[in-house]
Each structure stands twice: as structure tokens, then as C-alpha cells.
Design a protein around this motif. Structure first.
Motif, PDB file in Angstrom:
ATOM      1  N   LEU A  22       0.817  -1.214   0.000  1.00 31.89           N
ATOM      2  CA  LEU A  22       0.000   0.000   0.000  1.00 31.89           C
ATOM      3  C   LEU A  22       0.850   1.262   0.000  1.00 31.89           C
ATOM      4  N   ILE A  23       1.957   1.237   0.709  1.00 36.25           N
ATOM      5  CA  ILE A  23       2.828   2.408   0.743  1.00 36.25           C
ATOM      6  C   ILE A  23       3.433   2.651  -0.641  1.00 36.25           C
ATOM      7  N   HIS A  26       1.201   4.634  -3.181  1.00 34.05           N
ATOM      8  CA  HIS A  26       0.963   6.065  -3.034  1.00 34.05           C
ATOM      9  C   HIS A  26       1.703   6.863  -4.089  1.00 34.05           C
ATOM     10  N   LYS A  27       1.106   8.011  -4.408  1.00 32.26           N
ATOM     11  CA  LYS A  27       1.725   8.945  -5.349  1.00 32.26           C
ATOM     12  C   LYS A  27       2.944   9.566  -4.704  1.00 32.26           C
ATOM     13  N   ARG A  29       5.504  12.586  -3.924  1.00 31.12           N
ATOM     14  CA  ARG A  29       5.333  14.024  -3.726  1.00 31.12           C
ATOM     15  C   ARG A  29       6.436  14.811  -4.423  1.00 31.12           C
ATOM     16  N   SER A  34      10.727   8.436  -5.948  1.00 28.49           N
ATOM     17  CA  SER A  34       9.668   8.317  -6.953  1.00 28.49           C
ATOM     18  C   SER A  34      10.025   9.077  -8.229  1.00 28.49           C
ATOM     19  N   SER A  43       2.970  12.310 -11.916  1.00 28.75           N
ATOM     20  CA  SER A  43       2.276  13.093 -10.896  1.00 28.75           C
ATOM     21  C   SER A  43       1.429  14.203 -11.515  1.00 28.75           C
ATOM     22  N   GLU A  52      -7.482   8.241  -3.833  1.00 30.25           N
ATOM     23  CA  GLU A  52      -6.320   8.589  -3.015  1.00 30.25           C
ATOM     24  C   GLU A  52      -6.689   8.632  -1.524  1.00 30.25           C
ATOM     25  N   ARG A  53      -7.861   9.183  -1.217  1.00 33.98           N
ATOM     26  CA  ARG A  53      -8.302   9.218   0.185  1.00 33.98           C
ATOM     27  C   ARG A  53      -8.551   7.816   0.723  1.00 33.98           C
ATOM     28  N   LEU A  55      -7.121   5.060  -0.312  1.00 38.56           N
ATOM     29  CA  LEU A  55      -5.815   4.434  -0.156  1.00 38.56           C
ATOM     30  C   LEU A  55      -5.151   4.906   1.129  1.00 38.56           C
ATOM     31  N   ASN A  56      -5.291   6.191   1.428  1.00 42.11           N
ATOM     32  CA  ASN A  56      -4.750   6.716   2.684  1.00 42.11           C
ATOM     33  C   ASN A  56      -5.431   6.073   3.887  1.00 42.11           C
ATOM     34  N   THR A  59      -4.296   2.494   4.331  1.00 45.64           N
ATOM     35  CA  THR A  59      -2.920   2.451   4.807  1.00 45.64           C
ATOM     36  C   THR A  59      -2.852   2.765   6.301  1.00 45.64           C
TER      37      THR A  59
END
Length: 83
Positions: A22-23, A26-27, A29, A34, A43, A52-53, A55-56, A59
Motif C-alpha cells: 500500500l505504501i 501512493h503517489k 510528492r 519516486s 504526478s 487517493e483518500r 488508499l490513505n 494504509t
């Protein structure tokens, strides 16, 4: 007590693998690993805010359960020797 310890160890392995996965989903930053692997170009495309929410949330929940399993294993280890 030994069965509980085995179950918690298996749960720890599963949550560790899922948390790593899962980590990595994530996109990025920017400015880190990355970007080295092409995250800077993707990105700008963006993804759904809801995805995205979620997934957060997954996680964070998985991270909290991972921590709870570690604490439970530590307590079992601590009090198993005294019994």
C-alpha cells in the motif's frame, strides 16, 4: 498461548507485506525516489481524489493494526516468561 503467538506472527507477516504494498502504491510528492523512477511525469496526470483518500485510509488502518499486533506480541513475550 503458543497458538495465539503463531496466529499473531502470521498476521504480522501478512500485514507487513500488505502495508509495504500500500505504501508503494501512493503517489510520489516529488524530490525523492519516486522521481528517479519516473514518478515526476505521472504526478501531473493525477488520480481520483476519492481513490487517493481511500488508499490513505486503508494504509492508516493497516498501519494501526500492524502496530497493535506488534504490541500484542511484545506483551505475550514479556509475560510468557514469568508464568
Amino acid at each position: 498461548m503458543e497458538i495465539l503467538k503463531i496466529v499473531l506472527l502470521v498476521l504480522l507477516a501478512i500485514t507487513s507485506l500488505l502495508l509495504t504494498f500500500l505504501i508503494l502504491l501512493h503517489k510520489g510528492r516529488g524530490g525523492g525516489m519516486s522521481d528517479m523512477f519516473g514518478g515526476g511525469m505521472t504526478s501531473s496526470m493525477g488520480s481520483s481524489g476519492v481513490a487517493e483518500r481511500n488508499l490513505n485510509r486503508f494504509t492508516v488502518i493497516l498501519g494501526l493494526s500492524w502496530g497493535a499486533v506488534i504490541i500484542a506480541l511484545g506483551l505475550i513475550q514479556r509475560f510468557a516468561g514469568e508464568a
